[in-house]
Write an enzyme that holds these catalytic residues in place. Structure first.
Site, mmCIF file in Angstrom:
data_model
loop_
_atom_site.group_PDB
_atom_site.id
_atom_site.type_symbol
_atom_site.label_atom_id
_atom_site.label_comp_id
_atom_site.label_asym_id
_atom_site.label_seq_id
_atom_site.Cartn_x
_atom_site.Cartn_y
_atom_site.Cartn_z
ATOM 1 N N GLU A 36 21.010 -25.119 10.148
ATOM 2 C CA GLU A 36 21.851 -26.048 9.400
ATOM 3 C C GLU A 36 22.737 -26.731 10.443
ATOM 4 O O GLU A 36 23.410 -26.041 11.211
ATOM 5 C CB GLU A 36 22.707 -25.234 8.442
ATOM 6 N N ARG A 279 19.267 -9.530 11.349
ATOM 7 C CA ARG A 279 20.060 -10.377 12.212
ATOM 8 C C ARG A 279 20.344 -9.694 13.533
ATOM 9 O O ARG A 279 20.507 -8.474 13.577
ATOM 10 C CB ARG A 279 21.447 -10.596 11.586
ATOM 11 N N LYS A 289 29.417 -18.730 12.426
ATOM 12 C CA LYS A 289 29.798 -20.104 12.781
ATOM 13 C C LYS A 289 31.215 -20.406 12.328
ATOM 14 O O LYS A 289 31.936 -21.129 13.004
ATOM 15 C CB LYS A 289 28.847 -21.077 12.094
#
Ligand code: ATP
Ligand code: MG
Length: 577
Positions: A36, A279, A289
């Site tokens: 993204e 992850r 982020k």
């Protein structure tokens, strides 16, 4: 692609191997990395990049870079450009560059198909009401009162949603699945919402935007993705991923992808399989982020590419080679178990790659003058040193030697502690590549600070002389004071000083755990050959660590070097390991 590190086994690779052996997808492999564009990539993203591009490369397949830009508000071209640069820097190149927004028309046609087939409906419930109707993990949900609208009415309303007739939040398009499902993701999830916000790629063309789960599976399918690799939190979304693709049935409805064909996109429809993996997490690091964004916004670091940041642009500037990051994730492996890997493992990979690739140089970062009193004032000599102790291919370089040198202040102790084997009053030490010197005198200023040590050089211990092999306990490095160039040297260390800065169970946040010693700037003296260093050139300053010429600030007239990593793991020692 330059990565030559061996491929280690993991469960995803095994799935691909098995499916290929069974002839699924005709043996073809297609993956994608779908960031993204709402921030810079970090080391966690690198795990996904290495996995997706690595699998594609191993099986001669393709890997697309797809900007998952279905969310209009948060995106920025700065992020898009940085993501492309970071993927390339890591050593990968994409087969196709795509944007999920390239598929907006396809998403729309698919939604109309779902409506016509009675699989989706326009709902007027507000966000709060939807929540109320949804039920809980233990209670089934209730059907929306708008669930039984006719296909014609839904089509009309959906078209008017697109035309901008309704306000943000006034209506959503929802899948018609099962409000009693044990999986809350299947309780008539939203497929589209109204957002009257311009989009970086499509401008004002749209005011309805697809939801992630809906857009993602269709994007994968129209790109011919065979294996859609994502992190564990999407495991519960997989049934929705599969439901959407099964209901839409792109393979038997080529008209739905016609807009892409018309727009000239290479399109090959597949039925992708979503596979989840854990992850990547690192200790001493925050990797969300949002938190990284806050560190930048609040000036706690100098920017996204501050060399202490776990962003790819940060570790690049820090001097971490891309091969070290690839090796690191290769060794960490790919599993379904969440775990945190030690930052020291990454640093060990950095040392390994730099040890093999960085030429050796002399630098003194905390200078103390050493005067060789038995050499004439104008003594000048050029000594030859190998650039690499283990690899002759690096060749040699010339280093100027003269009467006055800089040595590291810590290599001299006026009152030595037990076990100190370097220079002491009356003692001897080897000057690297020169010979043995003996300290005869210490020069102090009025306040008693040591400003120089005076030594004599034993001529019999110089190269080629009979005493050249004479043993002394310590060897120290030096630079010629007259020839050395001054440099700004930035000594970086870990940004956080606790193992898990995300742990806020004690009421503290990651901001309370910033390491006050994570950046120290010193003026050092470098051997003159470093005047030629180009930005991003990696070197080992002998005995001090691996350094890199700063990507942005280094110029030959004003050298700036960053410490990538020390030669040894000082954190393990501190932790008593
Ligand atoms: P963040 O939580 O840091 O904002 P994200 O998952 O929202 O990360 P995306 O841009 O959506 O960031 O991620 C792009 C791809 O990278 C996704 O496929 C995501 O699963 C993967 N990814 C993100 N973080 C990690 C991580 N720590 N380990 C492995 N893959 C990751
Ligand atoms: Mg995300």
């Amino acid at each position: 692609m330059t990565d030559t590190s061996p491929v280690s086994h993991n469960f995803i690779r095994q799935i691909v191997l098995d499916e290929r052996a069974a002839g699924k997808h005709g043996g073809r492999v297609g993956t994608r990395f779908p960031p993204e564009p709402n921030g810079y990539l970090h080391l966690g993203h690198a795990k996904s990049i290495c996995l997706n591009f690595g699998i594609a490369r191993e099986f001669g397949g393709s890997c697309n870079l797809r900007f998952d830009d279905t969310n209009p508000a948060k995106e920025d071209v700065e992020y898009v450009e940085s993501i492309k640069a970071d993927v390339r820097w890591l050593g990968f190149d994409w087969s196709e560059l795509r944007h999920a927004s390239d598929y907006f028309e396809v998403f729309y046609l698919c939604a109309e198909k779902l409506i016509r087939d009675g699989k989706a409906f326009v709902c007027d419930l507000s966000a709060d009401e939807v929540r109320e109707y949804r039920g809980t993990l233990t209670e089934p949900g209730r059907n929306s009162p708008f669930r039984d609208r006719s296909a014609d009415e839904n089509l009309d309303l959906f078209q008017r949603m697109r035309a901008g007739e309704f306000a943000d939040g006034a209506k959503t398009l929802r899948a018609k699945i099962d409000m009693a499902s044990g999986n809350i993701n299947l309780r008539d999830p939203a497929l589209y919402r109204i957002r009257k916000v311009p989009h970086q790629n499509t401008g004002d063309a749209w005011c309805i935007y697809p939801m992630y789960d809906y857009a993602h599976c269709i994007s994968d399918a129209v790109e011919g993705i065979t294996h859609s690799l994502c992190t564990l939190e999407f495991e519960d979304h997989r049934p929705l991923y599969d439901w959407c693709l099964a209901q839409i049935d792109l393979a038997n409805h080529p008209e739905l992808v016609q807009p892409l064909v018309d727009a000239g996109f290479k399109t090959s429809v597949s039925t992708p399989r979503q596979i989840e993996f854990a992850r990547g997490n690192l200790d001493y690091t925050v990797m969300s982020k949002r938190k990284l964004m806050e560190l930048v916004r609040d000036g706690l670091v100098a920017g996204w590419d501050d060399p202490r940041m776990p962003t790819l642009s940060g570790v690049r500037r820090r001097g971490f080679p891309p091969a070290a990051i690839r090796t690191f994730w290769e060794r960490a492996g790919v599993t379904k178990q969440n775990s945190t890997i030690e930052f020291s493992v990454l640093e060990a990979c950095v040392r390994e790659v730099l040890d093999a690739n960085a030429p050796r140089r002399f630098a003194v970062l905390d200078p103390l003058k050493l005067v060789i009193t038995n050499l004439p004032a104008d003594h000048a000599e050029t000594l030859s040193f190998p650039n690499h102790p283990k690899n002759e291919a690096f060749g040699t370089r010339s280093v100027a030697f003269s009467r006055e040198l800089w040595i590291e202040r810590e290599d001299f102790m006026e009152v030595p502690v037990k076990g100190f084997h370097r220079l002491v009053p009356g003692g001897e030490v080897r000057l690297r590549g020169v010979g043995i010197v003996k300290c005869t005198d210490v020069e102090k200023d009025a306040s008693g600070n040591i400003i120089a040590v005076h030594c004599t050089l034993d001529p019999d211990t110089r190269h080629g002389m009979p005493g050249a092999e004479r043993k002394v306990k310590g060897t120290i490095h030096w630079v010629s004071a007259r020839h050395a160039i001054a440099a700004e040297v930035r000594l970086y260390d870990r940004l956080f000083n606790v193992v898990n800065p995300d742990d806020d169970s004690d009421g503290k946040t990651y901001r309370d755990h910033l390491n006050p010693d994570s950046k120290r700037i010193v003026r050092g003296w470098l051997e003159a050959s470093l005047a030629d260093a180009v930005p991003e050139a990696a070197v080992q300053f002998e005995r001090l660590g691996f350094f890199v010429a700063d990507r942005h600030d280094h110029v030959p007239s004003k050298p700036v070097f960053n410490r990538a990593v020390t030669l040894r793991d000082s954190w393990a020692k501190a932790a008593g390991k």
